[in-house]
Design a protein around this motif. Sequence first.
Motif, PDB file in Angstrom:
ATOM      1  N   LEU A  47       0.825  -1.204   0.000  1.00  0.00           N
ATOM      2  CA  LEU A  47       0.000   0.000   0.000  1.00  0.00           C
ATOM      3  C   LEU A  47       0.861   1.256   0.000  1.00  0.00           C
ATOM      4  O   LEU A  47       0.617   2.201  -0.763  1.00  0.00           O
ATOM      5  CB  LEU A  47      -0.917  -0.001   1.228  1.00  0.00           C
ATOM      6  N   CYS A  48       1.875   1.286   0.867  1.00  0.00           N
ATOM      7  CA  CYS A  48       2.725   2.481   0.982  1.00  0.00           C
ATOM      8  C   CYS A  48       3.423   2.793  -0.333  1.00  0.00           C
ATOM      9  O   CYS A  48       3.481   3.953  -0.761  1.00  0.00           O
ATOM     10  CB  CYS A  48       3.748   2.281   2.104  1.00  0.00           C
ATOM     11  N   ILE A  49       3.935   1.763  -0.998  1.00  0.00           N
ATOM     12  CA  ILE A  49       4.708   2.006  -2.217  1.00  0.00           C
ATOM     13  C   ILE A  49       3.802   2.369  -3.389  1.00  0.00           C
ATOM     14  O   ILE A  49       4.207   3.098  -4.305  1.00  0.00           O
ATOM     15  CB  ILE A  49       5.584   0.771  -2.551  1.00  0.00           C
ATOM     16  N   THR A  88       3.915   6.312  -8.501  1.00  0.00           N
ATOM     17  CA  THR A  88       5.064   6.511  -9.394  1.00  0.00           C
ATOM     18  C   THR A  88       6.244   5.635  -8.996  1.00  0.00           C
ATOM     19  O   THR A  88       6.888   4.998  -9.848  1.00  0.00           O
ATOM     20  CB  THR A  88       5.486   7.989  -9.393  1.00  0.00           C
ATOM     21  N   TYR A  89       6.538   5.579  -7.686  1.00  0.00           N
ATOM     22  CA  TYR A  89       7.657   4.773  -7.220  1.00  0.00           C
ATOM     23  C   TYR A  89       7.349   3.280  -7.299  1.00  0.00           C
ATOM     24  O   TYR A  89       8.212   2.464  -7.599  1.00  0.00           O
ATOM     25  CB  TYR A  89       8.017   5.154  -5.780  1.00  0.00           C
ATOM     26  N   GLY A  90       6.105   2.914  -7.014  1.00  0.00           N
ATOM     27  CA  GLY A  90       5.742   1.508  -7.034  1.00  0.00           C
ATOM     28  C   GLY A  90       5.784   0.908  -8.420  1.00  0.00           C
ATOM     29  O   GLY A  90       6.123  -0.272  -8.588  1.00  0.00           O
ATOM     30  N   LEU A  91       5.455   1.702  -9.446  1.00  0.00           N
ATOM     31  CA  LEU A  91       5.455   1.205 -10.826  1.00  0.00           C
ATOM     32  C   LEU A  91       6.816   1.326 -11.498  1.00  0.00           C
ATOM     33  O   LEU A  91       6.981   0.856 -12.631  1.00  0.00           O
ATOM     34  CB  LEU A  91       4.403   1.964 -11.651  1.00  0.00           C
ATOM     35  N   PHE A 104       4.036   0.728  14.366  1.00  0.00           N
ATOM     36  CA  PHE A 104       4.703   1.660  13.453  1.00  0.00           C
ATOM     37  C   PHE A 104       4.283   1.392  12.011  1.00  0.00           C
ATOM     38  O   PHE A 104       4.078   2.332  11.233  1.00  0.00           O
ATOM     39  CB  PHE A 104       6.221   1.525  13.586  1.00  0.00           C
ATOM     40  N   LEU A 105       4.150   0.101  11.661  1.00  0.00           N
ATOM     41  CA  LEU A 105       3.696  -0.233  10.316  1.00  0.00           C
ATOM     42  C   LEU A 105       2.285   0.281  10.072  1.00  0.00           C
ATOM     43  O   LEU A 105       1.985   0.849   9.015  1.00  0.00           O
ATOM     44  CB  LEU A 105       3.754  -1.761  10.127  1.00  0.00           C
ATOM     45  N   MET A 152      -0.402   6.960   4.949  1.00  0.00           N
ATOM     46  CA  MET A 152      -0.428   6.953   3.492  1.00  0.00           C
ATOM     47  C   MET A 152      -1.858   6.976   2.969  1.00  0.00           C
ATOM     48  O   MET A 152      -2.149   7.605   1.950  1.00  0.00           O
ATOM     49  CB  MET A 152       0.316   5.727   2.957  1.00  0.00           C
ATOM     50  N   TRP A 153      -2.780   6.278   3.670  1.00  0.00           N
ATOM     51  CA  TRP A 153      -4.193   6.339   3.292  1.00  0.00           C
ATOM     52  C   TRP A 153      -4.723   7.764   3.426  1.00  0.00           C
ATOM     53  O   TRP A 153      -5.432   8.269   2.550  1.00  0.00           O
ATOM     54  CB  TRP A 153      -5.017   5.397   4.172  1.00  0.00           C
TER      55      TRP A 153
END
Length: 540
Positions: free
Chosen positions: A325-327, A334-337, A379-380, A387-388
């Motif tokens: 989810l975060c990435i 953009t970073y995840g793809l 923390f996670l 991020m949500w």
Amino acid sequence: CWEVRKRNSSEWCRFIRSNPDCRLEGGFLDYLQGVFCVFPPRLLPLAVTLYALWLLYLFIILSVTAEKFFCPNLSAISTNLKLSHNVAVFSLTSPLHGVTFLAFGNGAPDVFSAVVAFSDPRTAGLAIGAVFGAGVFVTTVVAGGIALVKPFTAASRPFLRDVIFYMVAVFLTFMVLYFGRITLGEALGYLGLYVFYVFTVVLCTWIHRRQRGEGLPPPGPWEPEMPTDAEEQQSSGTNSGDYGEEYRPLIPSRETSLRILTTALSPLDYLKWRRKPWYWRLFKVLKVPVELVLLLTVPIVDPDKDDLNWKRPLNCLHILTSPLLCILTLKSGTYGLYQIQGIFPVWGLVTLVGSVLAIIIFITTSNEEPPKYHCVFAFLGFFASAMWINAAATELVNILRTLGVIFQLSNTVLGLTLLAWGNSIGDTFSDLTMARQGYPRMAFSACFGGIIFNILVGVGLGCLLQMTSSQLVVKLEPDSLLVWILAGALGLSLVFSFVSVPAQCFQLGKAYGVCLILYYLAFLCVALLTEFRVIRLSTL
């Protein structure tokens, strides 16, 4: 981009696609192209209606995420960091409210919305309007509503301290708007002022408690005694089934992993469902999809439970879903793809590593006892819920900007109305409920303490993050007379409370509440008349 409505409807789509000013920064949906290219001109009212419903649902997403996932994990982190008995506890056990973790939890939607709005100079007016608009709304409507619901005696020193700090913050923002820019030092000064405010609150509370003795002060006639944690547990007598101790099984049965997973993923409490009225059920139906997705992606650690809310199969699944989810939400995916060496995507690597870790944790743990490193899940969950909130806030800012283009409204008026009302509605209900239950002093303190966090951290952090990606100076030029009316209205409301509350010997009644609410209505009328150019200055 406002020029699109002045053109022929057949040219709308081409104008939107060719004009760089019509490109929305971040977000997963392009609302401008949706309304001007996907929907034909005759269906523009339908598009606006759908956007308005989606806007309301985004506020629900922000509220549910902050209340049920962000704040609990923040509380668990404060407990693990041994802060629950010196900073965070002030909000629960005395009229002096929490100014760190509680303020961060309650102000998360406001701060994230401000940070997202400040990230683009075209939407900076939204942030200014929301920060000032929420300040006027909370210090007048909410504070006045508390006085109407439950007349009370305000805590003198905390009230004066908070109002003075807030007036300083408003004055700094006024000066920043006057010069039309904010530098790196000024942005850090905002954050430094909040740190100084936190230090002042902690120091004043420590001195106050030393003077009164180490124990909690006895409640006054205006405030019933607050129950301790043990008393609350005994009075509620609730477990997962809400039946109390009498109906708990004598020998706890071992549940299978599949049973634990299905129970943990159920957002509905069927016993509570049967007791609630129809409108609560309707609102719950709207929240169920959001809660289900959040339960799948955000772990929750509860220090008040014996098992710390350890759900082995679900928490192992979180090892995979939370980083994914975060990435995928960072910079709108953009970073995840991004593909490593042009071959393997980042989301694939995260999925692979997360799956391996999830299998290892599932093999090395049991359903009955949480592992020693269970606090890591707090923390996670904190980062996943953040991020949500950030993703929802980005969509919120983009859709408000789209509505501004459609109706030819400035970002400032959208910020001081829709964005400010949406972000403040949760605090309004919670503060009024707190006052109705017999804690008006605590609710009144929250009105002023929370918005100090929003303006100092929202403006400071929002501008600071923008500097890291561009330059060390952020331009904040007021786009209309409305900005100055908004700043002046907020300053005047603070001066009114600063003078009138001590003049009444801190005895706040219904007359004070009526004056504040009438003041807000008058301000809103002036703001709207200014927006529609009924009130204007010839030199502007």
